[in-house]
Design an enzyme around this catalytic site. Sequence first.
Site, short mmCIF file in Angstrom:
data_model
loop_
_atom_site.label_atom_id
_atom_site.label_comp_id
_atom_site.label_asym_id
_atom_site.label_seq_id
_atom_site.Cartn_x
_atom_site.Cartn_y
_atom_site.Cartn_z
N ASP A 180 -10.32 2.06 0.78
CA ASP A 180 -9.05 2.21 1.49
C ASP A 180 -8.73 3.69 1.71
O ASP A 180 -8.65 4.46 0.75
CB ASP A 180 -7.92 1.58 0.64
CG ASP A 180 -6.58 1.66 1.32
OD1 ASP A 180 -6.25 0.73 2.09
OD2 ASP A 180 -5.84 2.66 1.11
N TYR B 85 -4.10 10.67 4.39
CA TYR B 85 -4.71 11.14 3.15
C TYR B 85 -5.57 12.39 3.38
O TYR B 85 -5.93 13.07 2.43
CB TYR B 85 -5.57 10.05 2.48
CG TYR B 85 -4.83 8.76 2.17
CD1 TYR B 85 -3.44 8.69 2.25
CD2 TYR B 85 -5.53 7.62 1.80
CE1 TYR B 85 -2.77 7.51 1.98
CE2 TYR B 85 -4.86 6.43 1.53
CZ TYR B 85 -3.48 6.38 1.63
OH TYR B 85 -2.82 5.21 1.37
N LYS C 101 -5.54 3.75 8.11
CA LYS C 101 -4.14 3.47 8.52
C LYS C 101 -3.71 4.51 9.54
O LYS C 101 -3.94 5.71 9.35
CB LYS C 101 -3.21 3.53 7.30
CG LYS C 101 -3.73 2.75 6.12
CD LYS C 101 -2.75 2.73 4.95
CE LYS C 101 -3.45 2.25 3.71
NZ LYS C 101 -4.24 3.29 3.02
N HIS D 165 0.62 2.30 9.28
CA HIS D 165 0.89 2.75 7.91
C HIS D 165 2.33 2.45 7.47
O HIS D 165 2.55 2.00 6.35
CB HIS D 165 0.60 4.25 7.80
CG HIS D 165 0.29 4.72 6.42
ND1 HIS D 165 -0.57 5.76 6.15
CD2 HIS D 165 0.73 4.30 5.21
CE1 HIS D 165 -0.64 5.95 4.84
NE2 HIS D 165 0.15 5.08 4.24
#
Length: 277
Positions: free
Chosen positions: A46, A51, A76, A109
């Site tokens: 994931d 990120y 996402k 997201h």
Amino acid sequence: MTLAPRITLNDGHSIPQVGLGTWPLDDDQAAAAVVHAVEAGFRHIDTAVKYGNERGVGHGIRASGAERADLFVTTKLDGQFQGNDRAVEGLEGSLRRLGLDYVDLLLIHWPLPSRGEYVSTWKTFERLQAEGKVRSIGVSNFKPAHLERLMAETDVVPAVNQIQLTPAVTRTAEREFHARHGIVTESYSPLGGSGAGILDAPVLARLAGKHGRTPGQVVLRWHVQNGLVTIPKTANPERMRENLDIFDFELDPQDLAELAALDEGPGAGNDSDVTGH
Ligand SMILES: NC(=O)c1ccc[n+]([C@@H]2O[C@H](COP(=O)([O-])OP(=O)(O)OC[C@H]3O[C@@H](n4cnc5c(N)ncnc54)[C@H](OP(=O)(O)O)[C@@H]3O)[C@@H](O)[C@H]2O)c1
């Protein structure tokens, strides 16, 4: 090596029930973590634009030697790519950084309801799925009201809603809503996150002792026994093996009743009407 069982999604694809969370790892840490995770048996990774580690995840995937078809990769879409077909650009950037020609699951997201763009974003997702650039499409941090609107105004029911969920933040009404509509619930921050979490709760020490497991394993067992998909994060190879080694014991009704005492009620956890990015 333990492989997590797979759960079938409403579009016919399947998702390994336990995946590796990669926030807040940077590119180098994520690359190493993915290699260790594949070695440990993880087949589900994931990540997210936000990120900043999609490149590292991609390096890790290639370095792991795993067959692409055996892996399930989620990313996402960041809020900056919502609306006006910008999801096309958002996904292309993710695929480029990951070095992949498709992702298994693309999520919105956060709903960012005050921006009012998640419906139009979802229509672009439907097109990207039809074009094969993404196998499954889903959402994250959506409340039932956001899902109601999405389902009323678009054609494809999300395959997954990834939400904050633990034995303390149980989201029971949300899970029931998802089940009624064939949406798989995926729990993020399943161990309570990296701050002061739930792992120190005395009930977890007691149940860990009873089953000869760790508190983390008891919590992850609670997730899988509730039919949830879950994505614990660790960069520690030992803990990766531990987090997958949860399929050969069972919490009994008494254990589940004791864990229910951790539940902080319907208001617990974050509120995506007021937070998100
Ligand atoms: N959709 C969203 O908005 C959203 C939001 C937050 C997170 N996520 C996703 O969910 C993933 C997981 O959430 P999270 O990282 O917030 O929290 P988490 O997985 O609940 O907890 C991570 C923390 O638990 C520790 N840990 C891992 N395995 C353990 C074990 N067996 N025993 C004891 N401690 C253990 C980790 O330490 P070490 O790393 O030191 O092992 C880390 O400090 C993220 O990585 C991300 O992929 C999604």
